[in-house]
Motif scaffolding. Structure first.
Motif, mmCIF file in Angstrom:
data_model
loop_
_atom_site.group_PDB
_atom_site.id
_atom_site.type_symbol
_atom_site.label_atom_id
_atom_site.label_comp_id
_atom_site.label_asym_id
_atom_site.label_seq_id
_atom_site.Cartn_x
_atom_site.Cartn_y
_atom_site.Cartn_z
ATOM 1 N N GLY A 51 0.852 -1.327 0.062
ATOM 2 C CA GLY A 51 0.071 -0.163 -0.117
ATOM 3 C C GLY A 51 1.235 1.271 -0.059
ATOM 4 N N LYS A 52 2.039 1.164 -0.295
ATOM 5 C CA LYS A 52 2.993 2.222 -0.251
ATOM 6 C C LYS A 52 3.182 2.621 -2.094
ATOM 7 C CE LYS A 52 5.037 0.867 3.510
ATOM 8 N NZ LYS A 52 6.356 0.330 4.948
ATOM 9 N N LEU A 53 2.355 2.131 -2.704
ATOM 10 C CA LEU A 53 2.735 2.929 -4.240
ATOM 11 C C LEU A 53 1.874 2.486 -4.532
ATOM 12 C CD1 LEU A 53 4.521 3.457 -6.535
ATOM 13 C CD2 LEU A 53 4.380 1.188 -7.328
ATOM 14 N N GLN A 54 1.384 3.538 -5.386
ATOM 15 C CA GLN A 54 0.312 3.638 -6.038
ATOM 16 C C GLN A 54 -0.052 3.490 -7.593
ATOM 17 O OE1 GLN A 54 -3.320 6.450 -5.110
ATOM 18 N NE2 GLN A 54 -2.702 5.624 -3.465
ATOM 19 N N LEU A 55 -0.473 3.226 -8.753
ATOM 20 C CA LEU A 55 -0.119 2.978 -9.830
ATOM 21 C C LEU A 55 -0.728 4.293 -10.924
ATOM 22 C CD1 LEU A 55 -1.758 -0.696 -10.747
ATOM 23 C CD2 LEU A 55 0.260 -0.310 -11.225
ATOM 24 N N GLU A 56 -0.182 4.676 -11.488
ATOM 25 C CA GLU A 56 -0.323 6.123 -11.973
ATOM 26 C C GLU A 56 -1.202 6.238 -13.027
ATOM 27 O OE1 GLU A 56 2.269 8.415 -12.194
ATOM 28 O OE2 GLU A 56 3.611 8.066 -10.981
ATOM 29 N N ALA A 57 -2.354 6.564 -13.002
ATOM 30 C CA ALA A 57 -3.550 6.622 -14.206
ATOM 31 C C ALA A 57 -2.725 7.499 -15.594
ATOM 32 C CB ALA A 57 -4.305 7.730 -13.701
ATOM 33 N N ARG A 58 -3.067 6.754 -16.670
ATOM 34 C CA ARG A 58 -1.749 6.927 -18.254
ATOM 35 C C ARG A 58 -0.688 5.710 -18.139
ATOM 36 N NH1 ARG A 58 -4.437 12.380 -15.816
ATOM 37 N NH2 ARG A 58 -6.387 12.090 -17.213
ATOM 38 N N SER A 59 -0.851 5.186 -17.466
ATOM 39 C CA SER A 59 0.373 4.587 -17.210
ATOM 40 C C SER A 59 0.787 3.628 -18.212
ATOM 41 C CB SER A 59 1.298 4.764 -15.626
ATOM 42 O OG SER A 59 0.776 3.425 -15.024
ATOM 43 N N LYS A 60 1.626 2.729 -18.170
ATOM 44 C CA LYS A 60 1.573 1.540 -19.043
ATOM 45 C C LYS A 60 0.960 0.056 -18.081
ATOM 46 C CE LYS A 60 1.240 1.712 -23.068
ATOM 47 N NZ LYS A 60 1.039 1.702 -24.282
ATOM 48 N N SER A 61 1.598 0.721 -16.660
ATOM 49 C CA SER A 61 1.246 0.225 -15.386
ATOM 50 C C SER A 61 -0.084 -0.139 -14.810
ATOM 51 C CB SER A 61 1.761 0.895 -14.699
ATOM 52 O OG SER A 61 3.343 0.188 -14.382
ATOM 53 N N PHE A 62 -0.972 0.761 -14.899
ATOM 54 C CA PHE A 62 -2.297 1.229 -14.942
ATOM 55 C C PHE A 62 -2.815 0.767 -15.786
ATOM 56 C CE2 PHE A 62 -6.041 3.421 -14.509
ATOM 57 C CZ PHE A 62 -6.357 4.235 -13.131
ATOM 58 N N GLU A 63 -2.870 0.158 -16.866
ATOM 59 C CA GLU A 63 -3.779 -0.314 -17.801
ATOM 60 C C GLU A 63 -3.158 -1.731 -17.496
ATOM 61 O OE1 GLU A 63 -4.203 -0.014 -22.904
ATOM 62 O OE2 GLU A 63 -2.229 1.457 -22.171
ATOM 63 N N ALA A 64 -2.339 -2.367 -17.901
ATOM 64 C CA ALA A 64 -1.764 -3.306 -16.843
ATOM 65 C C ALA A 64 -3.065 -3.568 -16.198
ATOM 66 C CB ALA A 64 -0.206 -4.094 -17.011
ATOM 67 N N GLY A 65 -2.660 -3.402 -15.435
ATOM 68 C CA GLY A 65 -3.734 -2.946 -13.668
ATOM 69 C C GLY A 65 -5.042 -3.763 -14.319
ATOM 70 N N VAL A 102 -0.214 -18.581 -16.497
ATOM 71 C CA VAL A 102 0.239 -16.993 -16.576
ATOM 72 C C VAL A 102 1.957 -16.844 -16.394
ATOM 73 C CG1 VAL A 102 1.779 -18.810 -15.002
ATOM 74 C CG2 VAL A 102 1.130 -16.661 -13.770
ATOM 75 N N GLU A 103 2.631 -17.771 -17.880
ATOM 76 C CA GLU A 103 3.507 -17.140 -18.030
ATOM 77 C C GLU A 103 3.824 -15.994 -18.990
ATOM 78 O OE1 GLU A 103 4.979 -21.092 -19.630
ATOM 79 O OE2 GLU A 103 4.974 -22.156 -18.048
ATOM 80 N N LEU A 104 2.520 -15.977 -20.258
ATOM 81 C CA LEU A 104 1.704 -15.308 -21.230
ATOM 82 C C LEU A 104 1.570 -13.836 -20.153
ATOM 83 C CD1 LEU A 104 -0.686 -17.288 -22.890
ATOM 84 C CD2 LEU A 104 1.606 -16.436 -23.596
ATOM 85 N N LEU A 105 1.246 -13.459 -18.905
ATOM 86 C CA LEU A 105 0.832 -12.609 -18.413
ATOM 87 C C LEU A 105 1.671 -11.199 -18.548
ATOM 88 C CD1 LEU A 105 -1.639 -13.679 -15.275
ATOM 89 C CD2 LEU A 105 -1.866 -13.058 -17.578
ATOM 90 N N GLY A 110 0.323 -10.592 -24.748
ATOM 91 C CA GLY A 110 -0.154 -11.822 -23.752
ATOM 92 C C GLY A 110 -1.445 -11.734 -22.946
ATOM 93 N N LEU A 111 -1.028 -11.062 -21.710
ATOM 94 C CA LEU A 111 -2.291 -11.254 -21.311
ATOM 95 C C LEU A 111 -3.107 -10.212 -21.624
ATOM 96 C CD1 LEU A 111 -3.292 -9.716 -17.533
ATOM 97 C CD2 LEU A 111 -2.328 -7.419 -18.152
ATOM 98 N N SER A 112 -3.809 -9.801 -22.939
ATOM 99 C CA SER A 112 -4.333 -9.547 -23.143
ATOM 100 C C SER A 112 -5.136 -10.892 -24.044
ATOM 101 C CB SER A 112 -4.308 -7.982 -24.567
ATOM 102 O OG SER A 112 -5.372 -8.318 -25.293
ATOM 103 N N ARG A 113 -4.196 -11.154 -24.572
ATOM 104 C CA ARG A 113 -4.511 -12.529 -25.300
ATOM 105 C C ARG A 113 -5.771 -14.282 -24.161
ATOM 106 N NH1 ARG A 113 -0.119 -17.237 -27.260
ATOM 107 N NH2 ARG A 113 -2.119 -19.060 -27.867
ATOM 108 N N VAL A 114 -5.104 -13.734 -22.769
ATOM 109 C CA VAL A 114 -5.168 -14.222 -21.949
ATOM 110 C C VAL A 114 -6.740 -14.280 -21.501
ATOM 111 C CG1 VAL A 114 -5.263 -15.365 -19.567
ATOM 112 C CG2 VAL A 114 -2.986 -15.356 -21.293
ATOM 113 N N CYS A 115 -6.523 -12.550 -21.262
ATOM 114 C CA CYS A 115 -8.060 -11.766 -21.320
ATOM 115 C C CYS A 115 -9.624 -12.665 -21.749
ATOM 116 C CB CYS A 115 -8.086 -10.362 -21.175
ATOM 117 S SG CYS A 115 -7.188 -9.830 -19.212
#
Length: 125
Positions: A51-65, A102-105, A110-115
């Motif tokens: 809980g010490k870090l938040q994903l930032e909106a408009r970042s690739k990490s946020f989109e992956a989240g 999990v190997e594709l994520l 890969g994440l999109s493909r699994v979704c």
């Protein structure tokens, strides 16, 4: 008006970050796995879980989240909220996906493909 938008963005970042940390806990993802999925370092994944870090909106990490949350919700519905069944499905080689999901994520493709795979499978049910 800018304050309202900033507050909404902060709320979205906090909500998604919390959800991603809970998903990692439910699926027993390591910090290494979570970091690869989100495109962040292992220490950053650890801070996110704490809980010490938040994903930032408009970042690739946020989109992956967001995709990870989509996958969690779809798989949870498909597995009847059975976390063990979801963990097992993620780690078991899948003939259609040609490896354990999990190997594709670790890549966005890969994440999109699994979704898409889980969503398509749910549509058949």
């Amino acid at each position: 008006m800018a304050t309202v938008l900033t507050t909404r963005q902060d709320d979205r970042e906090r909500a998604l970050s919390t959800a991603v940390a809970r998903i990692a806990e439910h699926w027993k993802l390591t910090n290494e796995e979570l970091g690869l999925i989100l495109g962040i370092s292992h220490p950053s994944a650890s801070r996110l879980r704490a809980g010490k870090l938040q994903l930032e909106a408009r970042s690739k990490s946020f989109e992956a989240g967001q995709y990870l949350l989509r996958l969690f919700r779809s798989l949870d519905a498909l597995m009847g909220s059975d976390d063990q069944a979801s963990r097992s499905w993620l780690r078991t080689p899948n003939l259609d996906l040609e490896r354990a999901p999990v190997e594709l994520l670790s890549t966005f493709t890969g994440l999109s493909r699994v979704c898409d795979y889980v969503d398509a499978f749910r549509a058949r049910v």
